[in-house]
Motif scaffolding. Structure first.
Motif, PDB file in Angstrom:
ATOM      1  N   THR A 290      42.585 -51.433 -28.154  1.00 60.30           N
ATOM      2  CA  THR A 290      42.626 -50.067 -27.654  1.00 60.30           C
ATOM      3  C   THR A 290      41.516 -49.881 -26.632  1.00 60.30           C
ATOM      4  OG1 THR A 290      43.403 -49.307 -29.816  1.00 60.30           O
ATOM      5  CG2 THR A 290      42.584 -47.625 -28.291  1.00 60.30           C
ATOM      6  N   ALA A 291      41.886 -49.633 -25.387  1.00 59.35           N
ATOM      7  CA  ALA A 291      40.917 -49.372 -24.321  1.00 59.35           C
ATOM      8  C   ALA A 291      40.706 -47.872 -24.203  1.00 59.35           C
ATOM      9  CB  ALA A 291      41.413 -49.933 -23.000  1.00 59.35           C
ATOM     10  N   THR A 292      39.437 -47.487 -24.046  1.00 65.08           N
ATOM     11  CA  THR A 292      39.095 -46.076 -23.857  1.00 65.08           C
ATOM     12  C   THR A 292      38.171 -45.967 -22.641  1.00 65.08           C
ATOM     13  OG1 THR A 292      39.240 -45.719 -26.231  1.00 65.08           O
ATOM     14  CG2 THR A 292      38.112 -44.033 -24.937  1.00 65.08           C
ATOM     15  N   PRO A 293      38.577 -45.281 -21.590  1.00 64.42           N
ATOM     16  CA  PRO A 293      39.857 -44.617 -21.395  1.00 64.42           C
ATOM     17  C   PRO A 293      40.972 -45.643 -21.190  1.00 64.42           C
ATOM     18  CG  PRO A 293      38.588 -44.528 -19.364  1.00 64.42           C
ATOM     19  CD  PRO A 293      37.695 -45.159 -20.407  1.00 64.42           C
ATOM     20  N   SER A 294      42.177 -45.222 -21.400  1.00 63.38           N
ATOM     21  CA  SER A 294      43.312 -46.145 -21.304  1.00 63.38           C
ATOM     22  C   SER A 294      43.515 -46.690 -19.894  1.00 63.38           C
ATOM     23  CB  SER A 294      44.593 -45.469 -21.801  1.00 63.38           C
ATOM     24  OG  SER A 294      44.884 -44.339 -21.007  1.00 63.38           O
ATOM     25  N   SER A 295      42.997 -45.994 -18.877  1.00 63.05           N
ATOM     26  CA  SER A 295      43.124 -46.457 -17.492  1.00 63.05           C
ATOM     27  C   SER A 295      42.186 -47.631 -17.195  1.00 63.05           C
ATOM     28  CB  SER A 295      42.836 -45.308 -16.524  1.00 63.05           C
ATOM     29  OG  SER A 295      41.511 -44.829 -16.713  1.00 63.05           O
TER      30      SER A 295
ATOM     31  N   GLY B 188      33.795 -47.980 -20.116  1.00 61.39           N
ATOM     32  CA  GLY B 188      34.461 -47.536 -21.340  1.00 61.39           C
ATOM     33  C   GLY B 188      34.284 -48.555 -22.438  1.00 61.39           C
ATOM     34  N   THR B 189      35.225 -48.591 -23.365  1.00 60.84           N
ATOM     35  CA  THR B 189      35.158 -49.518 -24.486  1.00 60.84           C
ATOM     36  C   THR B 189      36.514 -50.168 -24.718  1.00 60.84           C
ATOM     37  OG1 THR B 189      35.683 -47.791 -26.089  1.00 60.84           O
ATOM     38  CG2 THR B 189      33.333 -48.218 -25.676  1.00 60.84           C
TER      39      THR B 189
ATOM     40  N   LYS C 297      33.890 -53.488 -31.438  1.00 60.56           N
ATOM     41  CA  LYS C 297      33.898 -52.683 -30.220  1.00 60.56           C
ATOM     42  C   LYS C 297      33.119 -53.431 -29.142  1.00 60.56           C
ATOM     43  CE  LYS C 297      33.827 -48.267 -30.365  1.00 60.56           C
ATOM     44  NZ  LYS C 297      33.504 -46.880 -30.623  1.00 60.56           N
TER      45      LYS C 297
ATOM     46  N   ASN D  24      31.646 -52.888 -25.187  1.00 61.04           N
ATOM     47  CA  ASN D  24      31.416 -52.008 -24.042  1.00 61.04           C
ATOM     48  C   ASN D  24      31.910 -52.734 -22.806  1.00 61.04           C
ATOM     49  OD1 ASN D  24      30.186 -49.932 -25.539  1.00 61.04           O
ATOM     50  ND2 ASN D  24      28.235 -51.032 -25.509  1.00 61.04           N
TER      51      ASN D  24
ATOM     52  N   ASN E 264      38.304 -51.598 -28.097  1.00 60.74           N
ATOM     53  CA  ASN E 264      38.224 -51.751 -29.552  1.00 60.74           C
ATOM     54  C   ASN E 264      39.236 -52.815 -29.976  1.00 60.74           C
ATOM     55  OD1 ASN E 264      37.054 -50.979 -31.997  1.00 60.74           O
ATOM     56  ND2 ASN E 264      38.794 -49.701 -32.515  1.00 60.74           N
TER      57      ASN E 264
END
Length: 180
Positions: free
Chosen positions: A112-117, A147-148, A173, A175, A150
């Motif tokens: 899961t990438a945050t933000p998804s972009s 972002g991160t 996680k 970075n 996960n």
């Protein structure tokens, strides 16, 4: 003499009765499953087309969940690049990937990438039922940003398909910095 033995005989019979009734098989505890301690999750990203260099980052939680805080690594990637990614799961220095592959039908890695972009992750390896496993994938970075990522390894006997199902074996996680 017989009168002296009667109380002892009664106590002996009561003790035998209590002992035999308390040893029923219904109260046997469930067997304890010995689980591997997972200490490290290492991501290796190799750029396709020789754009940039290979990036390796390791998330470490050497004393397991609940102890000291884990190390959270940083990955610096190039924007707009496709990387071939390999996830290695370790117990200290011993790779557990062969065990995960042997039990592929019961495991899946979720990204899961945050933000998804920030990036898009596509799992490239499959289990024997053609469902995703997640030890290998391609990662396509988006535009520059931070972002991160996960990475969650789930143990999901018969329930693959949702990060919320099953037991969590790893929750790491990373970075991420994506540079132009």
């Amino acid at each position: 003499m017989k009168k002296l033995l009667r109380p002892y005989l009664a106590v002996l019979l009561m003790g035998s009765l209590i002992t035999t009734t308390s040893c029923g098989g219904d109260d046997d505890p469930a067997p304890v499953v010995d689980r591997e301690t997972i200490t490290t999750a290492t991501l290796t990203l190799e750029p396709q087309g020789k754009v940039g260099s290979t990036v390796t980052a390791s998330y470490e939680d050497l004393d397991g969940p609940g102890g000291n805080a884990p190390t959270v690594p940083q990955m610096t990637l190039k924007a707009g690049v496709t990387y071939n990614a390999t996830l290695t799961i370790l117990n200290k220095t011993t790779s557990l990937n062969s065990e995960i592959i042997a039990e592929a039908n019961d495991h899946q890695v979720y990204y899961t990438a945050t933000p998804s972009s920030l990036m898009t992750v596509t799992i490239t390896d499959k289990d024997s039922q053609n469902r995703p496993l997640g030890l290998t994938s391609t990662i396509v970075t988006g535009n520059a940003g931070t972002g991160t990522l996960n990475v969650v390894l789930k143990h999901q006997p018969g329930t693959k398909g949702s990060v919320t199902a099953g037991e969590t074996d790893v929750d790491a996680k990373f970075n991420v910095v994506v540079q132009p």
